[in-house]
Design a protein around this motif. Structure first.
Motif, short mmCIF file in Angstrom:
data_model
loop_
_atom_site.label_atom_id
_atom_site.label_comp_id
_atom_site.label_asym_id
_atom_site.label_seq_id
_atom_site.Cartn_x
_atom_site.Cartn_y
_atom_site.Cartn_z
N LEU A 115 2.18 -35.29 30.84
CA LEU A 115 2.23 -36.40 31.78
C LEU A 115 3.66 -36.62 32.26
O LEU A 115 3.90 -36.87 33.46
CB LEU A 115 1.69 -37.67 31.12
CG LEU A 115 1.68 -38.94 31.98
CD1 LEU A 115 0.84 -38.74 33.24
CD2 LEU A 115 1.15 -40.13 31.17
N GLY A 116 4.62 -36.54 31.35
CA GLY A 116 6.01 -36.70 31.73
C GLY A 116 6.49 -35.61 32.67
O GLY A 116 7.24 -35.87 33.63
N LEU A 117 6.06 -34.37 32.44
CA LEU A 117 6.46 -33.27 33.32
C LEU A 117 5.87 -33.44 34.72
O LEU A 117 6.55 -33.20 35.72
CB LEU A 117 6.01 -31.94 32.72
CG LEU A 117 6.38 -30.68 33.52
CD1 LEU A 117 7.89 -30.58 33.69
CD2 LEU A 117 5.83 -29.43 32.85
N VAL A 118 4.61 -33.85 34.79
CA VAL A 118 3.99 -34.10 36.09
C VAL A 118 4.76 -35.18 36.85
O VAL A 118 5.03 -35.04 38.05
CB VAL A 118 2.51 -34.51 35.92
CG1 VAL A 118 1.94 -35.03 37.23
CG2 VAL A 118 1.69 -33.33 35.42
N ALA A 119 5.13 -36.24 36.13
CA ALA A 119 5.90 -37.32 36.76
C ALA A 119 7.24 -36.80 37.26
O ALA A 119 7.71 -37.16 38.35
CB ALA A 119 6.10 -38.46 35.78
N ALA A 120 7.90 -35.94 36.47
CA ALA A 120 9.19 -35.37 36.87
C ALA A 120 9.05 -34.51 38.11
O ALA A 120 9.90 -34.54 39.01
CB ALA A 120 9.78 -34.57 35.72
N LEU A 121 7.97 -33.74 38.19
CA LEU A 121 7.75 -32.88 39.35
C LEU A 121 7.44 -33.71 40.61
O LEU A 121 7.95 -33.42 41.69
CB LEU A 121 6.59 -31.92 39.07
CG LEU A 121 6.87 -30.82 38.04
CD1 LEU A 121 5.59 -30.07 37.70
CD2 LEU A 121 7.92 -29.84 38.57
N LEU A 122 6.62 -34.73 40.45
CA LEU A 122 6.23 -35.54 41.61
C LEU A 122 7.38 -36.37 42.15
O LEU A 122 7.45 -36.63 43.35
CB LEU A 122 5.06 -36.45 41.23
CG LEU A 122 3.72 -35.76 40.94
CD1 LEU A 122 2.67 -36.78 40.51
CD2 LEU A 122 3.23 -34.99 42.16
N THR A 123 8.28 -36.78 41.26
CA THR A 123 9.41 -37.62 41.69
C THR A 123 10.66 -36.81 41.99
O THR A 123 11.70 -37.38 42.32
CB THR A 123 9.73 -38.66 40.60
OG1 THR A 123 10.02 -37.99 39.36
CG2 THR A 123 8.56 -39.61 40.39
N HIS A 124 10.57 -35.48 41.86
CA HIS A 124 11.71 -34.60 42.13
C HIS A 124 12.95 -35.05 41.35
O HIS A 124 14.05 -35.15 41.88
CB HIS A 124 12.03 -34.59 43.63
CG HIS A 124 10.86 -34.22 44.50
ND1 HIS A 124 10.37 -32.94 44.61
CD2 HIS A 124 10.05 -35.00 45.27
CE1 HIS A 124 9.33 -32.91 45.43
NE2 HIS A 124 9.11 -34.16 45.84
N VAL A 125 12.72 -35.31 40.04
CA VAL A 125 13.81 -35.84 39.23
C VAL A 125 14.89 -34.81 38.94
O VAL A 125 16.02 -35.15 38.60
CB VAL A 125 13.24 -36.40 37.90
CG1 VAL A 125 12.80 -35.28 36.98
CG2 VAL A 125 14.25 -37.29 37.19
N ALA A 126 14.56 -33.53 39.09
CA ALA A 126 15.54 -32.50 38.77
C ALA A 126 15.34 -31.29 39.69
O ALA A 126 14.21 -30.98 40.07
CB ALA A 126 15.41 -32.07 37.31
N PRO A 127 16.43 -30.58 40.05
CA PRO A 127 16.31 -29.39 40.90
C PRO A 127 15.72 -28.20 40.15
O PRO A 127 15.61 -28.21 38.91
CB PRO A 127 17.77 -29.12 41.30
CG PRO A 127 18.57 -29.71 40.19
CD PRO A 127 17.82 -30.91 39.73
N GLY A 128 15.36 -27.17 40.91
CA GLY A 128 14.75 -25.98 40.30
C GLY A 128 15.63 -25.31 39.27
O GLY A 128 15.14 -24.75 38.28
N ALA A 129 16.95 -25.36 39.46
CA ALA A 129 17.86 -24.74 38.49
C ALA A 129 17.72 -25.35 37.11
O ALA A 129 17.91 -24.67 36.09
CB ALA A 129 19.30 -24.86 38.99
#
Length: 248
Positions: A177-191
């Motif tokens: 759930l936390g990872l999905v939230a991070a992806l949806l909110t663009h909390v971190a770049p691809g690097a």
């Protein structure tokens, strides 16, 4: 030691703890990596690394899946995470990160001294829901929800396989759930995700070794092992927080 090399060492140690007890990856990985890496990288790496090794532990203990308690733990954990995130937005982050391990340490010490009696099977069902919800709230706010559920597992003297299964499934679903939230909110770049992925082999290796060692732990001693891991992770988190504050 640079962030990349530190990540290999810390992910291996945290993976070992996860494989050994069925929980503890986030507690061991996060505080140590905050010394050398940016907070966003640490948060994302905890999810990226924690999901596969928790899945591996859950699959290893799949024979002990509880049809009654597993859904309660999963639903309670998932329901608690958004509440924890809400608390995170309204309460001082540093105070939360200090209070949770301190309370976990007190709980572990109290368990070792008092050795509380297990609740009846009927009461256990009603008790597990609120504990899972509370663990999810703590996970959402600090990522340190594992000890709450682990102390219940130790108190109830759950079978070693069932305890590892429940703890791993709780971490797996809340991390996802936390990872999905991070992806949806663009909390971190691809690097950031690529860096986290570079630590995956050592995390998996540590988890594999921890699982092998866990198989040699006598079932009667496993509750005490859970409490010992809670105490160790709590002390490590407090030391990390104190040292970080001293550097400021």
């Amino acid at each position: 030691m640079g962030p990349l090399a530190a990540g290999w060492a810390v992910s291996a140690a945290a993976g070992f703890i996860q494989g050994l007890a069925g929980f503890g990856f986030g507690l061991a990985f996060g505080p140590a990596m905050l010394w050398v890496a940016a907070p966003r990288l640490v948060v994302v790496a905890t999810f990226v690394l924690g999901i596969p090794i928790n899945l591996a532990v859950a699959l290893h203990a799949r024979h002990a899946w509880s049809r009654v308690l597993s859904p309660i733990v999963i639903v309670g954990g998932l329901a608690g995470v958004p509440l924890g995130i809400w608390l995170l937005a309204h309460l001082p982050v540093h105070d939360l990160r200090a209070a949770i391990p301190a309370l976990a340490l007190v709980g572990a010490a109290g368990w070792l001294v008092a050795r509380p009696r297990a609740a009846s099977a009927r009461n256990e069902v009603w008790l597990t829901g609120p504990v899972a919800l509370g663990s999810g709230i703590v996970n959402g706010a600090t990522g340190m929800g594992g000890p709450v559920l682990a102390l219940l597992a130790a108190t109830q003297r759950w079978d070693k396989g069932m305890a590892r299964s429940l703890l791993a499934m709780f971490s797996l679903t809340t991390f996802a759930l936390g990872l999905v939230a991070a992806l949806l909110t663009h909390v971190a770049p691809g690097a950031t995700f690529l860096t986290a992925a570079a630590w995956l082999p050592t995390a998996i290796g540590g988890s594999w070794l921890g699982t092998r060692v866990s198989a040699r732990v006598h079932p009667d001693r496993f509750p005490a092992l859970l409490v010992a891991v809670v105490a160790f992770c709590a002390v490590a988190a407090l030391v990390s927080l104190y040292a970080s504050a001293a550097r400021l």
